[in-house]
Design a protein around this motif. Structure first.
Motif, PDB file in Angstrom:
ATOM      1  N   ARG A  90     -48.087 147.149  14.497  1.00  0.00           N
ATOM      2  CA  ARG A  90     -49.285 147.715  15.114  1.00  0.00           C
ATOM      3  C   ARG A  90     -49.764 146.819  16.256  1.00  0.00           C
ATOM      4  NH1 ARG A  90     -54.306 150.423  11.969  1.00  0.00           N
ATOM      5  NH2 ARG A  90     -55.913 150.291  13.572  1.00  0.00           N
ATOM      6  N   PRO A  91     -49.759 147.317  17.497  1.00  0.00           N
ATOM      7  CA  PRO A  91     -50.231 146.493  18.612  1.00  0.00           C
ATOM      8  C   PRO A  91     -51.720 146.208  18.508  1.00  0.00           C
ATOM      9  CG  PRO A  91     -48.890 148.332  19.398  1.00  0.00           C
ATOM     10  CD  PRO A  91     -49.221 148.609  17.967  1.00  0.00           C
ATOM     11  N   ALA A  92     -52.174 145.261  19.310  1.00  0.00           N
ATOM     12  CA  ALA A  92     -53.587 144.870  19.297  1.00  0.00           C
ATOM     13  C   ALA A  92     -54.445 145.782  20.160  1.00  0.00           C
ATOM     14  CB  ALA A  92     -53.714 143.428  19.784  1.00  0.00           C
ATOM     15  N   TRP A  93     -53.852 146.844  20.717  1.00  0.00           N
ATOM     16  CA  TRP A  93     -54.574 147.721  21.637  1.00  0.00           C
ATOM     17  C   TRP A  93     -54.663 149.123  21.054  1.00  0.00           C
ATOM     18  CZ3 TRP A  93     -56.589 144.831  25.393  1.00  0.00           C
ATOM     19  CH2 TRP A  93     -55.963 143.614  25.684  1.00  0.00           C
ATOM     20  N   HIS A  94     -55.824 149.742  21.212  1.00  0.00           N
ATOM     21  CA  HIS A  94     -56.046 151.094  20.696  1.00  0.00           C
ATOM     22  C   HIS A  94     -55.038 152.087  21.262  1.00  0.00           C
ATOM     23  CE1 HIS A  94     -59.589 151.175  18.193  1.00  0.00           C
ATOM     24  NE2 HIS A  94     -60.275 150.445  19.047  1.00  0.00           N
ATOM     25  N   ALA A  95     -54.534 152.955  20.370  1.00  0.00           N
ATOM     26  CA  ALA A  95     -53.729 154.122  20.752  1.00  0.00           C
ATOM     27  C   ALA A  95     -52.453 153.751  21.490  1.00  0.00           C
ATOM     28  CB  ALA A  95     -54.560 155.103  21.586  1.00  0.00           C
ATOM     29  N   VAL A  96     -52.007 152.507  21.355  1.00  0.00           N
ATOM     30  CA  VAL A  96     -50.681 152.091  21.837  1.00  0.00           C
ATOM     31  C   VAL A  96     -49.823 151.883  20.600  1.00  0.00           C
ATOM     32  CG1 VAL A  96     -49.353 150.361  23.093  1.00  0.00           C
ATOM     33  CG2 VAL A  96     -51.637 151.009  23.894  1.00  0.00           C
ATOM     34  N   SER A  97     -48.640 152.487  20.572  1.00  0.00           N
ATOM     35  CA  SER A  97     -47.778 152.439  19.392  1.00  0.00           C
ATOM     36  C   SER A  97     -46.457 151.766  19.729  1.00  0.00           C
ATOM     37  CB  SER A  97     -47.503 153.852  18.864  1.00  0.00           C
ATOM     38  OG  SER A  97     -48.710 154.512  18.537  1.00  0.00           O
ATOM     39  N   ALA A  98     -45.904 151.072  18.745  1.00  0.00           N
ATOM     40  CA  ALA A  98     -44.577 150.475  18.897  1.00  0.00           C
ATOM     41  C   ALA A  98     -43.519 151.472  18.442  1.00  0.00           C
ATOM     42  CB  ALA A  98     -44.474 149.191  18.088  1.00  0.00           C
ATOM     43  N   VAL A  99     -42.368 151.417  19.068  1.00  0.00           N
ATOM     44  CA  VAL A  99     -41.213 152.188  18.624  1.00  0.00           C
ATOM     45  C   VAL A  99     -40.518 151.365  17.540  1.00  0.00           C
ATOM     46  CG1 VAL A  99     -39.007 153.210  19.279  1.00  0.00           C
ATOM     47  CG2 VAL A  99     -40.939 153.275  20.872  1.00  0.00           C
ATOM     48  N   PRO A 100     -40.441 151.850  16.308  1.00  0.00           N
ATOM     49  CA  PRO A 100     -39.835 151.039  15.254  1.00  0.00           C
ATOM     50  C   PRO A 100     -38.396 150.673  15.594  1.00  0.00           C
ATOM     51  CG  PRO A 100     -40.961 152.954  14.337  1.00  0.00           C
ATOM     52  CD  PRO A 100     -40.911 153.160  15.817  1.00  0.00           C
ATOM     53  N   PRO A 101     -37.983 149.445  15.311  1.00  0.00           N
ATOM     54  CA  PRO A 101     -36.583 149.075  15.542  1.00  0.00           C
ATOM     55  C   PRO A 101     -35.647 150.052  14.827  1.00  0.00           C
ATOM     56  CG  PRO A 101     -37.874 147.127  15.072  1.00  0.00           C
ATOM     57  CD  PRO A 101     -38.786 148.298  14.834  1.00  0.00           C
ATOM     58  N   GLY A 102     -34.540 150.365  15.478  1.00  0.00           N
ATOM     59  CA  GLY A 102     -33.613 151.352  14.936  1.00  0.00           C
ATOM     60  C   GLY A 102     -33.956 152.771  15.316  1.00  0.00           C
ATOM     61  N   HIS A 103     -35.032 152.961  16.103  1.00  0.00           N
ATOM     62  CA  HIS A 103     -35.442 154.279  16.577  1.00  0.00           C
ATOM     63  C   HIS A 103     -35.407 154.297  18.111  1.00  0.00           C
ATOM     64  CE1 HIS A 103     -36.991 154.295  12.501  1.00  0.00           C
ATOM     65  NE2 HIS A 103     -37.272 155.587  12.593  1.00  0.00           N
ATOM     66  N   HIS A 104     -35.267 155.487  18.664  1.00  0.00           N
ATOM     67  CA  HIS A 104     -35.380 155.620  20.115  1.00  0.00           C
ATOM     68  C   HIS A 104     -36.486 156.615  20.449  1.00  0.00           C
ATOM     69  CE1 HIS A 104     -31.870 158.607  19.414  1.00  0.00           C
ATOM     70  NE2 HIS A 104     -32.971 159.325  19.512  1.00  0.00           N
ATOM     71  N   LEU A 105     -36.963 156.493  21.666  1.00  0.00           N
ATOM     72  CA  LEU A 105     -38.042 157.334  22.172  1.00  0.00           C
ATOM     73  C   LEU A 105     -37.484 158.218  23.274  1.00  0.00           C
ATOM     74  CD1 LEU A 105     -41.213 157.891  22.387  1.00  0.00           C
ATOM     75  CD2 LEU A 105     -41.174 156.151  24.195  1.00  0.00           C
ATOM     76  N   THR A 106     -37.726 159.509  23.183  1.00  0.00           N
ATOM     77  CA  THR A 106     -37.292 160.450  24.213  1.00  0.00           C
ATOM     78  C   THR A 106     -38.520 161.016  24.915  1.00  0.00           C
ATOM     79  OG1 THR A 106     -35.367 161.048  22.868  1.00  0.00           O
ATOM     80  CG2 THR A 106     -35.905 162.486  24.708  1.00  0.00           C
ATOM     81  N   LEU A 107     -38.513 160.956  26.243  1.00  0.00           N
ATOM     82  CA  LEU A 107     -39.591 161.515  27.056  1.00  0.00           C
ATOM     83  C   LEU A 107     -39.066 162.770  27.748  1.00  0.00           C
ATOM     84  CD1 LEU A 107     -40.964 158.274  28.802  1.00  0.00           C
ATOM     85  CD2 LEU A 107     -41.553 159.212  26.564  1.00  0.00           C
ATOM     86  N   TYR A 108     -39.874 163.819  27.711  1.00  0.00           N
ATOM     87  CA  TYR A 108     -39.484 165.088  28.310  1.00  0.00           C
ATOM     88  C   TYR A 108     -40.291 165.346  29.574  1.00  0.00           C
ATOM     89  CZ  TYR A 108     -37.562 165.536  23.633  1.00  0.00           C
ATOM     90  OH  TYR A 108     -36.896 165.304  22.466  1.00  0.00           O
ATOM     91  N   ALA A 109     -39.741 166.206  30.435  1.00  0.00           N
ATOM     92  CA  ALA A 109     -40.376 166.476  31.725  1.00  0.00           C
ATOM     93  C   ALA A 109     -41.737 167.156  31.570  1.00  0.00           C
ATOM     94  CB  ALA A 109     -39.456 167.337  32.590  1.00  0.00           C
ATOM     95  N   ASN A 110     -42.001 167.766  30.404  1.00  0.00           N
ATOM     96  CA  ASN A 110     -43.310 168.388  30.192  1.00  0.00           C
ATOM     97  C   ASN A 110     -44.367 167.389  29.725  1.00  0.00           C
ATOM     98  OD1 ASN A 110     -42.573 167.900  27.553  1.00  0.00           O
ATOM     99  ND2 ASN A 110     -42.489 170.062  26.932  1.00  0.00           N
ATOM    100  N   GLY A 111     -44.002 166.109  29.667  1.00  0.00           N
ATOM    101  CA  GLY A 111     -44.954 165.078  29.282  1.00  0.00           C
ATOM    102  C   GLY A 111     -44.971 164.758  27.807  1.00  0.00           C
ATOM    103  N   ARG A 112     -44.205 165.517  26.994  1.00  0.00           N
ATOM    104  CA  ARG A 112     -44.168 165.275  25.548  1.00  0.00           C
ATOM    105  C   ARG A 112     -43.143 164.191  25.221  1.00  0.00           C
ATOM    106  NH1 ARG A 112     -48.816 168.008  24.303  1.00  0.00           N
ATOM    107  NH2 ARG A 112     -48.768 170.107  25.178  1.00  0.00           N
ATOM    108  N   HIS A 113     -43.071 163.863  23.930  1.00  0.00           N
ATOM    109  CA  HIS A 113     -42.099 162.854  23.512  1.00  0.00           C
ATOM    110  C   HIS A 113     -41.656 163.123  22.076  1.00  0.00           C
ATOM    111  CE1 HIS A 113     -45.665 161.032  21.552  1.00  0.00           C
ATOM    112  NE2 HIS A 113     -44.783 160.510  20.707  1.00  0.00           N
ATOM    113  N   SER A 114     -40.607 162.474  21.661  1.00  0.00           N
ATOM    114  CA  SER A 114     -40.166 162.511  20.269  1.00  0.00           C
ATOM    115  C   SER A 114     -39.598 161.157  19.896  1.00  0.00           C
ATOM    116  CB  SER A 114     -39.117 163.616  20.044  1.00  0.00           C
ATOM    117  OG  SER A 114     -37.923 163.308  20.742  1.00  0.00           O
TER     118      SER A 114
END
Length: 707
Positions: A176-200
């Motif tokens: 958990r970062p020290a800043w509100h509403a900022v999240s870490a990507v758990p190790p072993g996971h990847h983050l996908t950003l889509y052109a519509n602004g969403r993510h998974s």
């Protein structure tokens, strides 16, 4: 190095204009012209490639070339396929890819390359530093862009309470970062950003089965470590080439006398770089670490002389007389008085080195170095704070910065550390639980030994051996107690039980217990189904946090910290070891010791468990007790109702604090100084405290909506 990743969305143009102007900022753009990756990095830590509509950028330490990376882009599997093919790359780097409008961001398994993300101006933005996402969120709000989650961009008021836990907070709170509403990507996971602004978010890695016998696992580890060190050597060579300096680059490495540190030094000595080893000398005569460091330095120098003689012989430059096996006489092996011909046919001056320049050892005298617990505000040895959060290396901060200045003055820009070696290869109690599932007799025998040596109760021993609680149930039941109140439990469950210091205020205890209950209610997955592997990965995550903190400290001096033991291939090799071979009686770090056999001389490799630290820490605490105790007069932690300042003062001025107190002081002092640095920084604060809010779950699949 810092970077942000933005989707190919109209909001990215506006967000790009919110970034502070910087002449050194680098930006890669989408085909539309919008910013894709923007930040600061040096040429030696970036490799870019493209193949048709697919592009990739590696940021970190890698031996890959643009051609190597480009060959991984074509092929089946879209972004998943690129990620699978990229797993063959050694080193430690972020992998950022783009294909057909979708973006993929991936870090590493241990968390040295830890990613973060936040919803800003209606789109998901990723980055490697949480404070940069927070700063962008504040700038976007100031520019009138759509507001994000409540408190976005400001300090999470629950974070300081979590940072008081020692030895560390459990998952997922540790991420958990020290800043509100900022999240870490758990190790072993990847983050996908889509052109519509969403993510998974999705898992890309699963732990290997721990069924590889010791000999075969040692072979795998030997190869993985060699490639990890070679990746650092390649980067040092790139640095030297970019700087236009003579030579083939310089790497510095700590030679503490531990098995891991000694192994790294001997592996690095085989590479085509100059090696500068460092060690701390103690004021105590007969100090174990000093003795083993000197022993390793002498063996390393002897091995280097031997390699230099061999290089000269191969190059036809050896003019020393050696025995002639046929006549018993001595003859000159040189090729001439003035010059000789090397292996490639080039003419060399006789006596010139045919390989890398010789290394050196730098002993750091106790009297010349800052002591442990030197305050960051110290006039001589002050150190900057890491804006990302409290320093996990607070105790050693001034010493690390001091060493960085010295090795930088001798040409080193990368320093190798053995962080992660103990986490991956040491004996871990949770391994008994996992071993008992397949070999109860062996596990029971080892648990009986631990029961006596560790003074575990019968209940602790049975819980360690046969406990079957799920990770969420363990997390819900891990409400911390304050140290010094009641007997500390022995043995192990999933992780070391979190503990709060005796100076913790009841409000801090209540906050931490609430956060643990809330986290358990989300039914988080452990790093691995087996407790042994989960505990190893959790310890590796903590080691990675120390590396990130040390890197933030030494980067202003031009020196980066590198931890080859935390590379993905090394972590996987350690996790694959058969559980029965992990805790062999009487052998310290059996897998690592076996893998380094033949690399490190037996006389140097024979050290058992290193001596526990302590005297240096207590000496430093006594030297700075007045400055540290003065913190209690206007403590930000006390102002938040998290500590009893008088109790903290009493422990800071105690003549001989025990080891648990030192560990608790590390966490508290790091948080105290970090809060002061944040308050002094030109960062606006909200008009009133914003309550912590849970970050909504990300969409599980492409195109799914994230809030």
């Amino acid at each position: 190095m810092d970077f942000l990743v933005l989707p190919d969305h109209p909001a990215s143009d506006a967000l790009g204009r919110c970034l502070p102007a910087s002449p050194s900022r680098r930006t890669l753009r989408h085909p539309s012209g919008r910013p894709w990756i923007t930040g600061h990095w040096s040429p030696d830590e970036a490799v870019a490639a493209e193949a048709g509509p697919r592009r990739a950028l590696l940021l970190g330490t890698t031996p890959a070339t643009p051609g190597t990376l480009a060959r991984l882009l074509p092929g089946p599997g879209h972004l998943d396929g690129i990620g699978r093919r990229a797993r063959s790359l050694p080193g430690s780097a972020f992998l950022l890819t783009a294909a057909e409008g979708d973006l993929r961001c991936r870090g590493d398994l241990a968390g040295v390359r830890l990613l973060h993300h936040a919803r800003i101006a209606g789109v998901t933005v990723a980055g490697n530093r949480p404070q940069d996402l927070a700063a962008l969120a504040r700038a976007a709000a100031a520019a009138g862009l759509p507001a994000g989650a409540p408190g976005l961009g400001f300090l999470d008021e629950d974070a300081p309470a979590l940072r008081l836990l020692f030895p560390f907070a459990p998952l997922p709170l540790a991420l958990r970062p020290a800043w509100h509403a900022v999240s870490a990507v758990p190790p072993g996971h990847h983050l996908t950003l889509y052109a519509n602004g969403r993510h998974s978010l999705a898992r890309w890695w699963s732990p290997p089965e721990p069924d590889v016998p010791l000999e075969r696992a040692a072979e795998h580890l030997d190869g993985a470590l060699a490639e990890a060190v070679a990746a650092r050597a390649r980067r040092a060579q790139r640095q030297a080439a970019a700087d236009g300096t003579a030579g083939r680059g310089t790497l510095s490495a700590g030679l503490s006398g531990s098995t891991g540190a000694t192994g790294l030094c001997f592996l690095t000595a085989r590479e085509d770089v100059r090696l500068l080893t460092t060690s701390w000398t103690s004021r105590r005569s007969g100090d174990e670490d000093t003795r083993w460091s000197a022993h390793g330095a002498a063996a390393l120098a002897a091995a280097e002389r031997q390699r230099e003689r061999q290089r000269r012989r191969r190059a036809g430059q050896d003019t020393d007389e050696e025995p002639d096996g046929n006549s018993g006489k001595r003859k000159n092996k040189g090729k001439g008085k003035g010059e000789s011909r090397g292996r490639s046919g080039d003419r060399r001056v006789s006596g010139a080195p045919a390989g890398p320049p010789p290394g050196a050892h730098l002993a750091l005298p106790y009297a010349d170095a800052p002591t442990c617990y030197t305050p960051p505000t110290d006039a001589r040895h002050g150190t900057p704070a890491d804006p990302a959060g409290p320093l996990a290396v607070f105790r050693e901060a001034a010493r690390l910065a001091h060493r960085a200045r010295l090795v930088a003055g001798r040409g080193a820009r990368l320093h190798l550390v053995d962080a992660g070696a103990d986490a991956l290869f040491g004996h871990r109690p949770a391994a008994l639980n996992s071993l008992a599932r397949g070999d109860l007799r062996t596990a029971a025998r080892r648990a009986w030994t631990a029961h006596h040596l560790g003074r575990w109760t019968a209940r602790d021993t049975l819980r360690t051996l046969l406990g079957g609680r799920s990770y969420p149930r363990w997390l819900a039941g891990s409400a911390p107690r304050t140290s010094g109140r009641g007997r500390r439990a022995g043995g192990a469950d999933w992780e070391a039980p979190p503990t709060l210091p005796p100076w913790a205020h009841p409000d801090a205890v209540a906050t931490v217990r609430r956060l643990l209950r809330e986290a358990a209610g989300e039914a988080p997955e452990p790093f691995a189904p087996l407790r042994a592997q989960h505990e190893i990965l959790r310890a590796a995550l903590h080691a990675a946090e120390t590396v990130r903190g040390a890197d933030a400290l030494t980067a202003p001096h031009g020196v980066g910290h590198e931890a080859p033991f935390l590379d993905d291939a090394v972590v996987e090799a350690a996790l694959a070891l058969d559980l029965a071979d992990r805790g062999r009686a009487g052998v310290h770090q059996p897998l690592l010791t076996r893998a380094l056999r033949g690399v490190v001389p037996d006389g140097v490799l024979g050290r058992g468990t290193p001596a526990a630290p302590g005297p240096g820490a207590r000496t430093g605490l006594r030297a700075h007790r007045d400055a540290l105790a003065a913190l209690c007069d206007d403590s930000p932690l006390a102002a938040r109702g998290l500590i009893h300042p008088d109790v903290l003062r009493r422990h800071l001025t105690a003549p001989q604090p025990p080891d648990p107190t030192l560990r608790a002081l590390d966490a508290t002092l790091a948080t105290e100084y970090w809060l002061r640095a944040v308050a002094a920084a030109p960062t606006p604060a909200p008009a009133m405290p914003v309550p912590a809010v849970p970050v909504p779950r990300a969409a599980p699949a492409k195109g799914a909506h994230s809030p």
